[in-house]
Design a protein around this motif. Structure first.
Motif, short mmCIF file in Angstrom:
data_model
loop_
_atom_site.label_atom_id
_atom_site.label_comp_id
_atom_site.label_asym_id
_atom_site.label_seq_id
_atom_site.Cartn_x
_atom_site.Cartn_y
_atom_site.Cartn_z
N GLY A 165 -21.54 55.76 56.59
CA GLY A 165 -21.09 55.36 57.05
C GLY A 165 -20.19 55.63 58.14
N LEU A 166 -19.75 56.48 58.33
CA LEU A 166 -19.45 57.26 59.47
C LEU A 166 -20.55 57.65 60.49
CD1 LEU A 166 -16.99 58.89 61.45
CD2 LEU A 166 -18.59 61.01 60.22
N LEU A 167 -21.79 57.80 60.29
CA LEU A 167 -23.02 57.97 61.28
C LEU A 167 -22.87 56.13 62.05
CD1 LEU A 167 -25.52 59.76 59.48
CD2 LEU A 167 -23.76 60.66 61.30
N GLU A 168 -23.06 55.42 60.81
CA GLU A 168 -23.21 53.67 61.17
C GLU A 168 -22.08 53.30 62.37
OE1 GLU A 168 -24.53 49.69 61.45
OE2 GLU A 168 -25.06 51.71 60.57
N ALA A 169 -20.74 54.36 61.71
CA ALA A 169 -19.24 53.75 62.64
C ALA A 169 -20.17 54.25 64.43
CB ALA A 169 -18.09 54.05 61.63
N LEU A 170 -20.18 55.45 63.97
CA LEU A 170 -20.16 56.10 65.44
C LEU A 170 -21.59 55.62 66.14
CD1 LEU A 170 -19.48 59.53 64.16
CD2 LEU A 170 -18.02 58.12 65.54
N GLY A 171 -22.40 54.68 65.66
CA GLY A 171 -23.23 54.03 66.40
C GLY A 171 -24.94 55.13 66.85
N ARG A 172 -25.13 56.72 65.34
CA ARG A 172 -25.94 57.39 65.40
C ARG A 172 -26.75 57.39 64.22
NH1 ARG A 172 -21.16 60.87 67.71
NH2 ARG A 172 -21.70 60.42 69.76
N TYR A 173 -26.66 55.94 63.51
CA TYR A 173 -27.34 56.22 61.99
C TYR A 173 -28.70 56.41 62.67
CZ TYR A 173 -28.98 54.97 57.49
OH TYR A 173 -29.69 55.13 56.49
N GLU A 174 -29.44 56.05 63.32
CA GLU A 174 -30.81 55.64 63.13
C GLU A 174 -31.67 56.45 63.66
OE1 GLU A 174 -32.43 52.73 62.39
OE2 GLU A 174 -30.37 51.51 62.06
N ARG A 175 -30.37 57.11 64.55
CA ARG A 175 -31.18 58.77 65.06
C ARG A 175 -31.45 59.22 63.44
NH1 ARG A 175 -33.91 62.30 66.36
NH2 ARG A 175 -34.36 63.33 67.40
N VAL A 176 -31.02 59.91 62.94
CA VAL A 176 -31.64 60.28 61.61
C VAL A 176 -32.64 59.94 61.07
CG1 VAL A 176 -31.04 61.55 58.95
CG2 VAL A 176 -29.22 61.06 60.46
N PRO A 177 -32.98 58.86 59.92
CA PRO A 177 -34.30 58.08 60.04
C PRO A 177 -35.51 58.70 61.02
CG PRO A 177 -32.63 56.69 59.21
CD PRO A 177 -31.83 57.33 60.10
N GLU A 178 -34.98 57.93 62.83
CA GLU A 178 -35.98 58.96 63.16
C GLU A 178 -36.60 59.75 63.28
OE1 GLU A 178 -34.41 56.95 66.74
OE2 GLU A 178 -34.53 54.96 66.29
N GLY A 179 -35.58 60.81 63.31
CA GLY A 179 -36.01 62.13 62.97
C GLY A 179 -36.89 62.58 61.85
N LEU A 180 -36.57 62.10 60.80
CA LEU A 180 -37.62 62.74 59.46
C LEU A 180 -38.71 61.70 59.76
CD1 LEU A 180 -34.98 61.71 57.19
CD2 LEU A 180 -35.50 64.35 57.58
N GLU A 181 -38.67 60.88 60.15
CA GLU A 181 -40.44 60.19 60.52
C GLU A 181 -40.83 60.60 61.45
OE1 GLU A 181 -40.19 56.47 62.03
OE2 GLU A 181 -38.80 55.66 60.06
N ALA A 182 -40.53 61.73 62.58
CA ALA A 182 -41.26 62.08 63.77
C ALA A 182 -41.07 64.11 62.97
CB ALA A 182 -40.13 63.09 64.80
N GLY A 183 -40.55 64.37 61.53
CA GLY A 183 -41.37 65.54 60.59
C GLY A 183 -40.41 66.60 61.09
#
Length: 139
Positions: A58-76
């Motif tokens: 929820g904090l990552l979403e509220a700060l507008g930074r949620y999407e970066r985590v799945p993107e990092g995981l998808e990049a390995g």
């Protein structure tokens, strides 16, 4: 050097509210843990930590930074070894619902350097706390 506040408190004590205030000009050192020690001038020195940095979904979403985590995981890229597998599975699925176990939120666990590379947040290597905030929690 810019002063950075730190919040302490249990569930519902206002830590996330304090973190959201960071979007309005306040610096944020940590939402859950920080190492400090008294200094010779009567202040409190903030010490660097190599432990995992944790952020709730929820904090990552509220700060507008949620999407970066799945993107990092998808990049390995890898999360910190303390990461709970259930949180890891929720990320690529886009599930932003906070996960709880025994009354504690399970959070995204990243390496400290990922705060810079993933979230664009600079890491301080030293500093003096301007204030320590201890919310009062009534049960």
């Amino acid at each position: 050097m810019r002063a950075i506040p730190k919040t302490f408190g249990g569930k519902g004590a206002g830590k996330t509210t304090t973190a959201l205030a960071s979007r309005h000009g306040l610096g944020l050192l940590a939402n859950d843990r920080v190492f400090v020690r008294p200094n010779k001038t009567g202040g409190v020195d903030v010490l660097p930590s190599s432990s995992a940095a944790a952020g709730g979904l929820g904090l990552l979403e509220a700060l507008g930074r949620y999407e970066r985590v799945p993107e990092g995981l998808e990049a390995g890229e890898k999360l910190h070894p303390t990461q709970d597998e259930r949180v890891t599975q929720a990320l690529p699925a886009g599930d932003r619902t906070p996960l709880w176990e025994r009354g504690r939120e399970m959070k995204v666990q990243v390496f400290p350097d990922q705060f810079t590379s993933w979230f664009g947040v600079s890491l301080a290597t030293e500093g003096e706390a301007a204030a320590l905030v201890f919310p009062r929690v009534e049960v």
